[in-house]
Every structure is written in C-alpha cells, then in structure tokens.
Motif scaffolding. Structure first.
Motif, short mmCIF file in Angstrom:
data_model
loop_
_atom_site.label_atom_id
_atom_site.label_comp_id
_atom_site.label_asym_id
_atom_site.label_seq_id
_atom_site.Cartn_x
_atom_site.Cartn_y
_atom_site.Cartn_z
N ARG B 82 58.75 38.93 36.11
CA ARG B 82 58.26 39.28 34.85
C ARG B 82 59.00 39.71 34.50
N GLN B 111 52.43 30.01 26.49
CA GLN B 111 52.82 30.46 24.87
C GLN B 111 53.18 29.28 23.86
N ASP B 122 43.19 30.95 25.69
CA ASP B 122 42.74 31.03 26.77
C ASP B 122 43.12 31.22 28.19
N TYR B 125 45.08 34.01 29.53
CA TYR B 125 44.44 35.28 28.92
C TYR B 125 44.09 35.08 30.50
N LYS B 126 42.98 33.95 30.26
CA LYS B 126 42.22 34.27 31.96
C LYS B 126 43.33 34.25 33.54
N LEU B 128 46.47 35.61 33.63
CA LEU B 128 46.98 37.10 33.38
C LEU B 128 46.06 38.00 33.72
N ASN B 129 44.99 38.20 33.40
CA ASN B 129 43.55 38.85 33.88
C ASN B 129 43.44 38.63 35.59
N ASN B 130 43.26 37.41 36.17
CA ASN B 130 43.03 37.17 36.89
C ASN B 130 44.29 37.73 38.10
N SER B 131 45.55 37.92 37.24
CA SER B 131 46.62 38.59 38.30
C SER B 131 46.58 39.58 38.75
N ILE B 132 45.85 40.89 37.47
CA ILE B 132 45.82 41.54 37.63
C ILE B 132 44.56 42.00 38.39
N ARG B 133 43.74 41.72 38.33
CA ARG B 133 41.89 41.67 39.30
C ARG B 133 42.50 41.86 40.49
N MET B 135 45.73 42.01 41.77
CA MET B 135 46.70 43.23 42.28
C MET B 135 45.84 43.98 42.29
#
Lengths: 195, 195
Positions: B82, B111, B122, B125-126, B128-133, B135
C-alpha cells in the motif's frame, strides 16, 4: 465546530467556502456526556463522527468480559462503524471516554460530496488506503513488537492521550497487561524518557 | 488467466466483455517460482497482484529475525504493497509460498478503470472498506481471541490453506508459537474436528 472540519479538509484538498457550505448542509453538531455508548454490537449506525472536542473509542468486550480497544479518536479524528456502510450490524461498541462534541456525518458523506467536488473521491481513496496502512502496521506491531515498542509507537500516534486516558485503556489498546505497561513506563522514566 | 479476473469482477459489478477488454490492455500475466521475493522493505512496488494460481504472502522480519505474516493471498485474492500507492517505500516483503501465476495490475488500475466504467469506483470503495473491516476483526482477534479461536477463524477464511502452508507460517499469521498451534490441532482432532 464546522470551521474545524473545513480546515481539516482544506489542508488536504482544494475546497472553497461555498463548496464546503454546499456539502455540509446535512451535518449536525452534538455534544455527548462521558461514557455515552453511541453504537453497540448488533446495531446499525447511520453516522460517522468527526471529533471537534473530546475523545471517543471503538472497542469490543470478549467472552471473558475483557475490553479490547480497536481505536481511539481524539480531536480531528474520524470514527465510524464500518459494517453499517453495508447495512450490517456492528461488531463493536463506540462510546465517549470524555465529554465529547462531534460532527454527525451522514454515512455516505464523502461519496455524496464527490458528486459536488470531484477531488473528494481522491480524498476518500487516500483516507481509506491510509486506514489500511495504519492497520497493517498495527497488526505487525501486535505480532512482533515488545511492550516498550508498542507504547513508544502509541505516544507517537496519540501524543496527547497518555495523560487523558486511564492506563488500563492504553494497555488494552496495546494488547498488554496493565502490569506490563506500568513496568514499561517505569523503565522509560529511568531512561529519562518523558512519558 | 484473464477469464478468472473477468469472472471475479462480473460477480461483483456489471462489466461487459468489451469493457473488460478495454480496461485490461495494460495487465500482464507472469509466473513466478516458489520463494521469489517480489517486493522488499525500502522498495517501491509499481504493481498489485491478482493471483490466478498459487500463493503469495506479505510479511515482515523483525529485529529478532522472526517472520510475521500480515496476509496470505491464494487464488482469486489481491495482494499489494500500500505504501507504493503514495510513492513511499514498502514496510513489508511480498513473496511466493508456491509457484505462482499472477496478473500484474498497474497500481491505479481500478481508479483508471472507473474513468471507463463508473461502477468501478463503487467496487473500489467496497473493496477498501472490506479490507478495513477485515483488519479490524484481525486486530480484535489478536487482542482477545484464544489460539483455538484464531485457528478456527483462519480455516474459515482460508479453507484450503491448512494443508498447503507450513505450520510455522500459520502460527506466524496467528501470532502464536508453533507449539501452541500443534496443541490446538491435537485438541481439535480429539474433538473430531476436521483440521
């Protein structure tokens, strides 16, 4: 209150006063007392919070009633429950550690703002990637770092929290016992490190 | 090779064959031997990898020469460094655990693809948010879960890796000693749990 968010955004992307007003009409300000639980496991949170004063945290309580702190959010930090973006119930609690004033941000705020100001999409992309980098580093610390290394990293990340937050909460965030943290702080004091 | 990525995308968003061809012209396929280091700390990686066959991992080596595994990436997983998105040097190694064939994805692929196919934004966005969830959950597990809970979570996440990956690597990912993992596996076997 809104000035703080405007400054935060203007440090990162070009936003005019007019644009900021346009994208801020659905944001509300709210002050919460200390220890107020805003989201609990099983609930769907409709909002993210941008802290203007005070301190929130995100945490779990495990089967042994141990509190595990995932994140602190002092002034100028965001905190949100990510499952709610997918309309799924929260895995975590979010509450206030101090009396806190926060901006209540509708959950698709940055996505919606990107319709008005295209560079908001870049900001969102950067913020999400930074969260991932930050969490990768935290996972790496939890797997490999000593209690002292974890604590030194904590005071670099949250320089003004060590005196505001009870020691047991810092230990919980670091994944060490309060006794270990107390030892680390004593050792650092002996080395004349300002803790 | 490309079919696998096309299927992956089509499961998640509407992409026509023509659109997929348009956005895939800069993707290359490459096969790597086992134990090939693709990125090392201090380097800037120009690419992300989408695994079509084989297995990669992302890891650090700490000051005690201990290996700490941040992520495994088997078939149909993405893996990337990253920091390179911000042109900053890597904190981690990425290498192959098995002979691996991967698609080499230019780092701003999703992108750039969003310029051609708006719903790619979208998807990004999904993801990246799933990676955060994901982790956040891992941090919570590292702070609170027993060795057995961590192992059970691992086999749910990576159902086909337990026989492909050396036990010490699984222990490294879980943040437990190989001896603890061996004990957990024995206990589960006694309970007739298929490990």
């Amino acid at each position: 209150m809104f000035e703080q968010l405007k400054e935060y955004l203007q440090k990162r992307i070009a936003v005019t006063d007019e644009q900021f007003e346009m994208i801020s009409k659905d944001i509300k300000v709210k002050t919460f007392e200390k220890n107020k639980v805003l989201v609990a496991p099983g609930e769907i949170s409709p909002k993210a919070y941008f802290i203007t004063e005070g301190l929130m945290r995100c945490y779990s309580i495990d089967s042994k009633a141990k509190v595990n702190i995932i994140q602190f959010a002092p002034e100028n930090w965001w905190i949100s429950e990510r499952n709610s973006l997918f309309n799924e119930p929260s895995d975590f609690y979010i509450d206030t550690v101090e009396p806190t004033t926060a901006l209540l941000i509708p959950k698709n705020y940055i996505q919606d703002a990107a319709q008005t100001i295209p560079c908001f999409a870049d900001l969102n992309y950067k913020m999400l990637n930074n969260s991932i980098r930050f969490m990768q580093k935290r996972i790496n610390m939890l797997l490999s770092a000593t209690a002292e290394e974890r604590y030194l990293d904590f005071i670099k990340l949250y320089p003004n929290l060590t005196l505001r937050v009870p020691q047991w909460m810092i230990a919980s965030y670091l994944g060490i016992t309060p006794e270990s943290l107390s030892r680390v702080r004593k050792d650092l004091a002996h080395k004349h490190f300002k803790v």
